[in-house]
Write an enzyme that holds these catalytic residues in place. Structure first.
Site, PDB file in Angstrom:
ATOM      1  N   LYS A 126       0.845  -1.206   0.000  1.00  0.00           N
ATOM      2  CA  LYS A 126       0.000   0.000   0.000  1.00  0.00           C
ATOM      3  C   LYS A 126       0.878   1.253   0.000  1.00  0.00           C
ATOM      4  O   LYS A 126       0.635   2.204  -0.745  1.00  0.00           O
ATOM      5  CB  LYS A 126      -0.945  -0.015   1.211  1.00  0.00           C
ATOM      6  CG  LYS A 126      -2.043  -1.055   1.078  1.00  0.00           C
ATOM      7  CD  LYS A 126      -2.790  -1.304   2.393  1.00  0.00           C
ATOM      8  CE  LYS A 126      -3.773  -2.475   2.221  1.00  0.00           C
ATOM      9  NZ  LYS A 126      -4.430  -2.872   3.478  1.00  0.00           N
ATOM     10  N   GLN A 130      -4.227  -1.655   9.701  1.00  0.00           N
ATOM     11  CA  GLN A 130      -4.149  -2.979   9.072  1.00  0.00           C
ATOM     12  C   GLN A 130      -4.738  -4.035  10.006  1.00  0.00           C
ATOM     13  O   GLN A 130      -4.362  -4.121  11.176  1.00  0.00           O
ATOM     14  CB  GLN A 130      -2.681  -3.292   8.736  1.00  0.00           C
ATOM     15  CG  GLN A 130      -2.495  -4.574   7.942  1.00  0.00           C
ATOM     16  CD  GLN A 130      -3.160  -4.548   6.554  1.00  0.00           C
ATOM     17  OE1 GLN A 130      -3.085  -3.554   5.844  1.00  0.00           O
ATOM     18  NE2 GLN A 130      -3.813  -5.635   6.202  1.00  0.00           N
ATOM     19  N   ASP A 178     -10.643   2.973   4.295  1.00  0.00           N
ATOM     20  CA  ASP A 178     -10.915   1.536   4.162  1.00  0.00           C
ATOM     21  C   ASP A 178     -12.426   1.291   4.062  1.00  0.00           C
ATOM     22  O   ASP A 178     -12.856   0.196   3.700  1.00  0.00           O
ATOM     23  CB  ASP A 178     -10.352   0.769   5.372  1.00  0.00           C
ATOM     24  CG  ASP A 178      -9.051   0.041   5.048  1.00  0.00           C
ATOM     25  OD1 ASP A 178      -8.805  -0.214   3.848  1.00  0.00           O
ATOM     26  OD2 ASP A 178      -8.301  -0.278   5.987  1.00  0.00           O
TER      27      ASP A 178
END
Ligand code: NAP
Length: 294
Positions: free
Chosen positions: A52, A96, A119
């Site tokens: 990412k 994460q 997200d």
């Protein structure tokens, strides 16, 4: 059979994001900034976060990585998120997953400012998605929708079967496919671990999305000839003959299913790359919205 090449589609998404970012920089704006928080040193999480960060850099975004110890307490993680929420130079925040046991994942997701929730996991984003309001779409289903659009795969009136009902993949995927939007208007069946007759249901799918996390679970005898097959699964399977000691497997037995399907995503090289494309698009959207750029 068409291979739905994630490298091709994500490359095209990244190119257009890079062009937009370059144009913004030329106008004197600062670069979009994605902040990632990684707790512990889980191998797969390390790989995802590194990818990412690299992809951000590829297209001219700034990315920062906050590393916290595996044993960090919840309060410390929440205060790290609070600092990033308050920082006007940070546009998007991702934590994460998965998180260690001592930390309540829901609390952490809810602590992220919904305006920076790139997200798309915050209940506010999920609620908006449910109601068809503009929101951050969870990156994996978003990436899959971008892929369907790129290859112009018809969805209207099709029967889509989604295996898996997680908040990050299966459920939002089912909402998008059933919504009255481009890439939507499917009749959707959502399956999970309590679904009887899974094979019979899968055999009715024009579009089959496998997001259950069981390597090579979907076999040829579960797939209708001509179906579009989207494989979301990523599982590391031990393999002493592989360089890294493991191989990445999807949820679909690709070798036997591919010849039957009309289109299929490979693993790796399919949905995983599109997830990053979805995340980058969300980050640019957050940046523009929060900075009043149309
Ligand atoms: P998850 O939270 O574990 O959810 C799995 C879902 O599959 C659950 O709803 C579960 O049902 C269902 N399921 C499990 N076994 C099943 C079975 N035998 N039959 C039918 N349904 C079954 O997983 P996730 O986070 O959604 O991720 C799914 C997979 O996608 C994993 O391999 C993950 O690594 C991968 N993934 C890939 C990407 C990417 O970028 N490609 C992104 C995210 C996740 P219950 O609800 O009844 O337990």
């Amino acid at each position: 059979m068409l291979v739905l090449d994630g490298k091709l589609v994500s490359g095209s998404v990244k190119e257009s994001l890079k062009a937009e970012t370059t144009a913004l920089l030329e106008k004197g704006y600062r670069a979009p900034h994605l902040a990632a928080i990684l707790v512990g040193t889980n191998g797969a999480s390390e790989t995802y976060v590194a990818s990412k960060v690299k992809n951000c850099e590829d297209i001219g975004f700034v990315s920062s990585l906050v590393r916290l110890d595996e044993n960090v307490d919840e309060a410390t993680l929440l205060s790290t998120i609070a600092q990033l929420n308050a920082d006007p130079g940070v546009d998007g925040i991702l934590v994460q997953l998965p998180l260690p046991k001592q930390i309540n994942e829901h609390k952490v997701i809810e602590a992220i400012d919904p305006r920076k929730d790139v997200d798309g996991f915050h209940p506010s984003s999920a609620g908006k998605l449910m109601q068809g309001l503009p929101s951050f779409i969870p990156a994996t289903p978003y990436g899959i929708m971008l892929m369907l659009e790129f290859f112009n795969l018809p969805t209207k009136g099709k029967h889509a079967v989604v295996i898996g009902r997680s908040n990050i993949v299966g459920r939002p995927m089912s909402i998008l496919l059933s919504s009255n939007i481009p890439g939507g208007n499917c009749t959707v069946t959502v399956c999970h671990s309590h679904t009887p007759n899974l094979k019979e249901i899968c055999l009715q799918a024009d579009i089959l999305v496998a997001a259950l996390g069981r390597p090579e679970f979907v076999k040829a005898d579960m797939v209708k000839p001509g179906a579009v097959v989207i494989d979301v699964g990523i599982t590391r399977v031990d393999d002493p003959t592989a360089k890294k000691g493991f191989r990445i497997k999807g949820d679909v037995a690709y070798a036997e299913v591919a010849p039957l399907s009309s289109a299929i995503t490979p693993v790796p090289g399919g949905v995983g790359l599109m997830t990053i494309a979805g995340l980058l698009k969300n980050t640019l959207q957050a940046y523009k919205t929060n900075n009043g750029i149309v």
